[in-house]
Design a protein around this motif. Sequence first.
Motif, short mmCIF file in Angstrom:
data_model
loop_
_atom_site.label_atom_id
_atom_site.label_comp_id
_atom_site.label_asym_id
_atom_site.label_seq_id
_atom_site.Cartn_x
_atom_site.Cartn_y
_atom_site.Cartn_z
N UNK A 173 0.77 4.42 9.58
CA UNK A 173 1.69 4.31 8.34
C UNK A 173 0.57 4.15 7.27
N UNK A 174 -0.54 3.73 7.35
CA UNK A 174 -1.55 3.72 6.12
C UNK A 174 -2.06 4.86 6.01
N UNK A 175 -2.51 5.65 7.17
CA UNK A 175 -3.03 6.88 6.86
C UNK A 175 -2.08 7.91 6.43
N UNK A 176 -0.80 8.07 6.68
CA UNK A 176 0.15 8.90 5.94
C UNK A 176 0.31 8.52 4.63
N UNK A 177 0.38 7.26 4.14
CA UNK A 177 0.62 6.72 3.00
C UNK A 177 -0.60 7.36 2.18
N UNK A 178 -1.79 7.31 2.72
CA UNK A 178 -3.22 7.68 2.18
C UNK A 178 -3.13 9.16 2.03
N UNK A 179 -2.48 9.88 2.64
CA UNK A 179 -2.28 11.25 2.43
C UNK A 179 -1.48 11.81 1.63
N UNK A 180 -0.30 10.82 1.30
CA UNK A 180 0.81 11.65 0.46
C UNK A 180 0.26 11.91 -0.99
N UNK A 181 -0.63 11.08 -1.54
CA UNK A 181 -0.92 11.55 -2.91
C UNK A 181 -1.80 12.84 -2.92
N UNK A 228 4.14 -8.87 14.11
CA UNK A 228 3.61 -7.96 13.35
C UNK A 228 3.63 -6.53 13.83
N UNK A 229 3.19 -5.56 13.04
CA UNK A 229 3.17 -4.23 13.74
C UNK A 229 2.01 -4.16 14.37
N UNK A 230 2.03 -3.20 15.68
CA UNK A 230 0.82 -3.00 16.27
C UNK A 230 -0.22 -2.49 15.65
N UNK A 231 -1.60 -2.49 15.86
CA UNK A 231 -2.51 -2.03 15.10
C UNK A 231 -2.28 -0.37 15.04
N UNK A 232 -1.95 0.25 16.06
CA UNK A 232 -2.09 1.73 16.03
C UNK A 232 -0.52 2.08 15.11
N UNK A 233 0.66 1.34 14.98
CA UNK A 233 1.44 1.78 13.94
C UNK A 233 0.90 1.60 12.59
N UNK A 234 0.25 0.22 12.33
CA UNK A 234 -0.45 0.41 11.03
C UNK A 234 -1.40 1.34 10.71
N UNK A 236 0.89 -1.13 -0.16
CA UNK A 236 0.06 -0.09 0.04
C UNK A 236 0.79 1.41 0.09
N UNK A 237 1.92 1.40 0.77
CA UNK A 237 2.84 2.40 0.81
C UNK A 237 3.60 2.74 -0.36
N UNK A 238 3.97 1.75 -0.75
CA UNK A 238 4.66 1.85 -2.50
C UNK A 238 3.60 2.23 -3.50
N UNK A 239 2.55 1.68 -3.48
CA UNK A 239 1.48 2.36 -4.46
C UNK A 239 1.26 3.82 -4.25
N UNK A 240 1.17 4.15 -2.91
CA UNK A 240 0.81 5.67 -2.61
C UNK A 240 1.84 6.44 -2.98
#
Length: 312
Positions: free
Chosen positions: A288-296, A279-285, A38-42
């Motif tokens: 990271x997912x939110x920051x990646x989604x905001x990048x575009x 695995x990463x903790x839910x808060x970490x995931x 997901x991060x790479x795609x963002x």
Amino acid sequence: MTSCLLLLCALGLAVAVPVPRALNRATWPDRTPVLGLWVWQCLVATALLSCVTVLVLGTAAIFRTVRDHLFGSAPPGVVAAYQPTSAPAWATALVLLTAAGAAWTVAVLAGQLRAVRRARAAARVRLRERAPELPAGLPAARGPLLVLEEEHADAWWMPGDPSRLVVTTGALRRLTDRQLDAVLAHERGHARARHDWLLHLSAALAVGFPKVPLFTHFCEQTHRLVELDADDTAARQCGHVTTALALIELNQHRGIRSRASSRRLLDDRVNRLLTPPPTLEPRQRTRIAAAAALAPLLPLLITFAPGIDALD
């Protein structure tokens, strides 16, 4: 408008060079492959949007006709915010460069699409030669699973319409029932996530722009992370040790003939299955997912910021 172009160029360069190099060295994507993909795609989406917005704003800065079409119905304050005092000489070179890059990207993606269609058609021809269709009138169809007579153990998913899971008789002889279930779960994981199109996209961008670290690392990491993701799918259903043993059995016949990178990836996959990383903790995931989604959204924010500021 000049400041917008400079900021967009800086953002595009940052996403294209230092950010992917840092992410390529990170170890956390191996712990959560889906999030890594997901991060790479963002990041790729951010780079492409930066180029598109540079092309649009640069063209508007050079050509008054384009600027009138873009801002013709906008309030006077917004029009004034995007009104260039004079088009700098470098803006023309920038527009030409981004236009050439956009045209080349479209050409590369179209070429990849044609190559994929040809490869799939050729693969289906070979498959029909090795496993001809049953005569008309027989009650049973082959279904999604197809067994081929082959000495070596192998299994793969053939995308298309209809898609097929193909397994060789060598795999049926060498694998236990549980290991075979793990192999089929792995391939079904690829199918459900549509990993084939992600692999084609990353390969096309890497071939089209071999000197851009973002696209080369995107291709390398996509090939790695889709396998780790499918391994996780199989491990959740059949167990980590069973999946690792199935991988070893399927790849024994390849041996030294396989590329060093493929052998290294196989070793990493087996070791990861035998000693699963935390695995990463839910808060970490979530972060990271939110920051990646905001990048575009950054290229769009930079583009629309002068107009939004003019409305205040």
